[in-house]
Design an enzyme around this catalytic site. Structure first.
Site, mmCIF file in Angstrom:
data_model
loop_
_atom_site.group_PDB
_atom_site.id
_atom_site.type_symbol
_atom_site.label_atom_id
_atom_site.label_comp_id
_atom_site.label_asym_id
_atom_site.label_seq_id
_atom_site.Cartn_x
_atom_site.Cartn_y
_atom_site.Cartn_z
ATOM 1 N N SER A 122 -25.605 18.593 -21.506
ATOM 2 C CA SER A 122 -24.635 19.444 -20.823
ATOM 3 C C SER A 122 -24.068 20.494 -21.782
ATOM 4 O O SER A 122 -24.819 21.277 -22.356
ATOM 5 C CB SER A 122 -23.530 18.578 -20.192
ATOM 6 O OG SER A 122 -22.778 19.335 -19.275
ATOM 7 N N ASP B 267 -27.365 17.599 -14.255
ATOM 8 C CA ASP B 267 -26.743 17.269 -15.539
ATOM 9 C C ASP B 267 -27.362 16.029 -16.184
ATOM 10 O O ASP B 267 -27.402 14.958 -15.585
ATOM 11 C CB ASP B 267 -25.248 17.036 -15.288
ATOM 12 C CG ASP B 267 -24.442 16.866 -16.562
ATOM 13 O OD1 ASP B 267 -25.040 16.749 -17.644
ATOM 14 O OD2 ASP B 267 -23.204 16.857 -16.453
#
Length: 391
Positions: free
Chosen positions: A52, A204
């Site tokens: 991320s 993610d």
């Protein structure tokens, strides 16, 4: 591959990426004190891993700029967040600020369209692919179509064109936190035309590896096995040769945001959104990161090489600093302050019974530990350069 594996993972956390970037700037300054102003973190680490917001940091440290040198100095990353954070996470001042409006918005679609983030990442990395990075990188993502983790890495990208994605695509993908940014779709192609295109449907990487430490260690071990057949005949991975710095983006663990009596009353919506937070995502991401931290801590303790693994994390965030997307000037400055304070705190390790970080006697502050790591890294780099020059 040389005998020492150096890995530097950073975790998910949105605007809280300011915390690890502050610590990385300190580490790089220590390396520059030893080896001159041109020293860069990528010169010293076999692997830099990030999930991320950590993948964005990883890319800035490892993407090639002029003369195939790292695109950014570590000290420049904070400026990137300060300049672009408010545009990546635009703060609403009206309309959906009410609790009902916020919940309605969370149900109807992602909080942000991600357009500015996508454009910024593409403008930074241009056509750079995973195989082009100046040192090896590892970036976990998760494929929602096939329900499996996809770990992009330089090792595989150099031998498999279908895993050699553009850096912009993997950064956008691993940043696509559910409810915050939309999932990302792209395809990769074989330049020789011998293999069919491969499609990716990604979100993610934090849902699979919020702390990418073990992903990094696994990929290094896999590469050692591939390159050294002796390792297939019962010889274990030599973790004693690994030096790992793992830097978190902070958590609100000590804030005790949720309780069983509260959660017992929740339905689907409250699990997804509660008072500006996303409980289900918080719980999954903490569980993922903590399991890795516990495993790594126990492994290095069992091997009696605890000092080879440095974890720097703040588990006492409160208020706005615990959010991933409050990108006001005041909050961003506060996050930088947390990073600086972490440097002054004593080295700590996770208590596997409580999950809390506890100070370790006799190892000094995190800044002193980074200085020790810098000296080891400097010596190892010079040794490698000497060995290369003698061949």
């Amino acid at each position: 591959m040389c005998s020492h594996g150096h890995a530097e993972p950073a975790t998910a956390g949105g605007i809280r990426g300011l915390i690890p970037s502050t610590i990385l700037a300190c580490l790089e300054s220590k390396l520059q004190e030893l080896d001159g102003p041109d020293a860069r973190i990528a010169d010293y680490f076999d692997v830099i891993a990030g999930t991320s917001t950590g993948a964005l940091v990883t890319s800035m440290l490892a993407a090639p700029g002029e003369n195939k040198r790292p695109l950014f100095e570590a000290k420049e990353i904070n400026k990137f967040y300060l300049d672009n954070g408010p545009k990546i996470f635009p703060q609403r001042s009206w309309g959906l600020l009410t609790p009902i409006g916020n919940m309605f918005g969370a149900v109807m679609g992602p909080k942000y369209d991600g357009k500015f983030l996508h454009d910024k990442i593409k403008s930074l990395t241009n056509d750079v692919t995973v195989a082009d990075t100046v040192t090896n990188i590892i970036v976990p993502t998760f494929d929602v179509k096939y329900l499996q983790p996809i770990i992009f890495n330089t090792y595989e990208a150099k031998v498999d064109p279908l895993k050699n994605a553009h850096l912009s695509d993997i950064c956008i993908s691993t940043s696509a936190a559910p409810t915050y940014f939309p999932a990302h779709y792209f395809t990769t192609r074989d330049p020789a035309g011998k293999l069919p295109d491969r499609e990716y449907h990604l979100i993610d990487g934090g849902v699979a590896a919020n702390n990418p430490t073990m992903a990094a260690m696994s990929m290094i071990t896999k590469e050692v096995l591939r390159r050294n057949p002796d390792f297939t005949h019962g010889k274990p991975a030599e973790y004693g040769n690994y030096l790992i710095i793992s830097i978190g983006t902070g958590s609100a663990k000590m804030a005790e945001k949720y309780t069983a009596p509260d959660c017992a009353k929740w339905g689907v919506l409250r699990w997804l959104y509660d008072g500006g937070f996303t409980p289900l995502i918080d719980i999954f991401s903490h569980a993922s990161a903590d399991m890795v931290d516990i495993h790594a801590a126990v492994l290095f303790q069992a091997l009696r090489i605890e000092k080879n693994y440095l974890r720097i994390q703040d588990d006492s965030l409160t208020g706005h600093t615990s959010s991933v997307d409050i990108a006001t000037k005041e909050n961003m400055e506060a996050l930088i302050g947390i990073g600086k304070n972490l440097l002054k705190k004593n080295v700590s390790r996770v208590n596997i019974d409580t999950g809390m970080y506890e100070s370790v006697d006799g190892e000094g502050t995190n800044e002193e530990a980074l200085a020790r790591f810098a000296r080891k890294l400097s010596v190892e780099r010079k040794l490698r350069q000497t060995n290369l020059n003698s061949k």
